[in-house]
Design a protein around this motif. Structure first.
Motif, PDB file in Angstrom:
ATOM      1  N   TRP A 119       0.820  -1.028   0.028  1.00 46.16           N
ATOM      2  CA  TRP A 119      -0.035  -0.009   0.000  1.00 46.16           C
ATOM      3  C   TRP A 119       0.925   1.308   0.014  1.00 46.16           C
ATOM      4  O   TRP A 119       0.349   2.521  -0.621  1.00 46.16           O
ATOM      5  CB  TRP A 119      -0.840  -0.038   1.262  1.00 46.16           C
ATOM      6  CG  TRP A 119      -2.283  -0.660   0.845  1.00 46.16           C
ATOM      7  CD1 TRP A 119      -3.587   0.332   0.908  1.00 46.16           C
ATOM      8  CD2 TRP A 119      -2.624  -1.876   0.667  1.00 46.16           C
ATOM      9  NE1 TRP A 119      -4.510  -0.587   0.438  1.00 46.16           N
ATOM     10  CE2 TRP A 119      -4.248  -1.952   0.292  1.00 46.16           C
ATOM     11  CE3 TRP A 119      -1.962  -3.061   0.213  1.00 46.16           C
ATOM     12  CZ2 TRP A 119      -4.421  -3.197  -0.130  1.00 46.16           C
ATOM     13  CZ3 TRP A 119      -2.569  -4.209   0.060  1.00 46.16           C
ATOM     14  CH2 TRP A 119      -4.023  -4.412  -0.210  1.00 46.16           C
ATOM     15  N   ALA A 122       2.190   1.953  -3.409  1.00 51.76           N
ATOM     16  CA  ALA A 122       0.963   2.626  -4.217  1.00 51.76           C
ATOM     17  C   ALA A 122       0.954   3.943  -4.313  1.00 51.76           C
ATOM     18  O   ALA A 122       0.330   4.850  -5.066  1.00 51.76           O
ATOM     19  CB  ALA A 122      -0.532   1.854  -3.823  1.00 51.76           C
ATOM     20  N   PHE A 128      -0.010  -0.007  -8.904  1.00 47.53           N
ATOM     21  CA  PHE A 128      -0.163  -0.486  -7.700  1.00 47.53           C
ATOM     22  C   PHE A 128      -1.632   0.202  -6.883  1.00 47.53           C
ATOM     23  O   PHE A 128      -2.379  -0.582  -6.436  1.00 47.53           O
ATOM     24  CB  PHE A 128       0.877  -0.317  -6.705  1.00 47.53           C
ATOM     25  CG  PHE A 128       2.043  -1.508  -6.802  1.00 47.53           C
ATOM     26  CD1 PHE A 128       2.058  -2.471  -5.978  1.00 47.53           C
ATOM     27  CD2 PHE A 128       2.851  -1.518  -7.921  1.00 47.53           C
ATOM     28  CE1 PHE A 128       2.957  -3.684  -6.172  1.00 47.53           C
ATOM     29  CE2 PHE A 128       3.775  -2.532  -8.058  1.00 47.53           C
ATOM     30  CZ  PHE A 128       3.726  -3.623  -7.066  1.00 47.53           C
ATOM     31  N   ARG A 129      -1.544   1.443  -7.135  1.00 44.44           N
ATOM     32  CA  ARG A 129      -2.824   2.312  -6.979  1.00 44.44           C
ATOM     33  C   ARG A 129      -4.031   1.510  -7.428  1.00 44.44           C
ATOM     34  O   ARG A 129      -5.178   1.679  -6.396  1.00 44.44           O
ATOM     35  CB  ARG A 129      -2.485   3.645  -7.101  1.00 44.44           C
ATOM     36  CG  ARG A 129      -3.650   4.596  -6.233  1.00 44.44           C
ATOM     37  CD  ARG A 129      -3.557   5.975  -7.121  1.00 44.44           C
ATOM     38  NE  ARG A 129      -2.331   6.733  -6.460  1.00 44.44           N
ATOM     39  CZ  ARG A 129      -2.346   7.389  -5.517  1.00 44.44           C
ATOM     40  NH1 ARG A 129      -3.437   7.674  -4.829  1.00 44.44           N
ATOM     41  NH2 ARG A 129      -1.185   7.986  -5.154  1.00 44.44           N
ATOM     42  N   THR A 132      -4.670  -1.879  -5.408  1.00 43.02           N
ATOM     43  CA  THR A 132      -4.933  -1.695  -4.048  1.00 43.02           C
ATOM     44  C   THR A 132      -6.364  -0.924  -3.874  1.00 43.02           C
ATOM     45  O   THR A 132      -7.074  -1.560  -3.049  1.00 43.02           O
ATOM     46  CB  THR A 132      -3.945  -0.751  -3.257  1.00 43.02           C
ATOM     47  OG1 THR A 132      -3.870   0.520  -3.795  1.00 43.02           O
ATOM     48  CG2 THR A 132      -2.585  -1.629  -3.054  1.00 43.02           C
TER      49      THR A 132
END
Length: 206
Positions: A119, A122, A128-129, A132
């Motif tokens: 996280w 991210a 990644f953002r 997540t």
């Protein structure tokens, strides 16, 4: 390639264990290969990069925390909400072994560390953002579904399920993050107490 799904899953599990040991910044494909017990070049047959592998590993979070929850009928909303909260804060070895054949021995700490590492990454990485965000949406939807079922069955007070779920999910995430990144060893226990108070307040039988 024969055994591709099984090999990919073994690589994800090795990446999970290696990430717990090394953290994102110091994690290398070689570390994952060492954890896997294979030449690191094998990993590149399945994943183009460390980030692609770790992004796919986030699906393990969905399997661990959600599983078949969205398909199961809810008959006792209070019991199910407490179970779901406990599943997030205190994942059990059997729960994890359903999707990982060789999880770390201290699975609760391991999952919390991986959660915080990925996280945090991210913050800087849109891929990644997005991932997540999707994981959190799945957790939120599961909580919304339980609360809505409780309201419809008149087990819970008539509340708006969505902001109530947002509140609960925020508390759960904060407890995991605080316990992992500070010396507040009671952080998760404190969050559990707060969540218990919220569920007691929701319940028409309390």
């Amino acid at each position: 390639m024969n055994g591709q799904p099984e090999t990919e899953q073994r690589i994800r599990e090795a990446a999970f264990r290696a990430l717990v040991k090394h953290g994102y910044a110091d994690l290398s494909i070689k570390d994952i290969g060492d954890e896997l017990g294979q030449n690191p070049s094998l990993i590149y047959h399945y994943f183009d990069s460390k980030d692609e592998l770790l992004l796919s590993m986030l699906d393990v979070f969905v399997d661990i925390f959600l599983g078949q929850q969205a398909e199961e009928p809810i008959t006792d909303a209070e019991t199910e909400l407490r179970r779901f909260v406990g599943q997030i804060l205190h994942p059990k070895p059997m729960q994890v072994e359903a999707v990982m054949s060789a999880p770390p021995s201290d699975i609760e700490t391991a999952i919390a560390r991986v959660f915080v590492e990925l996280w945090a990454h991210a913050t800087w990485d849109d891929d990644f953002r997005n991932k997540t965000t999707a994981v959190e949406a799945g957790l939120r939807d599961a909580i919304v579904r339980i609360i809505r079922a409780g309201v419809e069955r008149e087990q819970f007070r008539s509340v708006d399920p969505e902001p109530t779920a947002d509140h609960l999910l925020f508390l759960l995430k904060q407890g995991i993050h605080t316990q992992t990144t500070t010396n507040r060893e009671d952080a998760v226990d404190r969050v559990e107490a707060l969540v218990d108070e919220i569920i007691d307040d929701l319940s028409l039988e309390s």
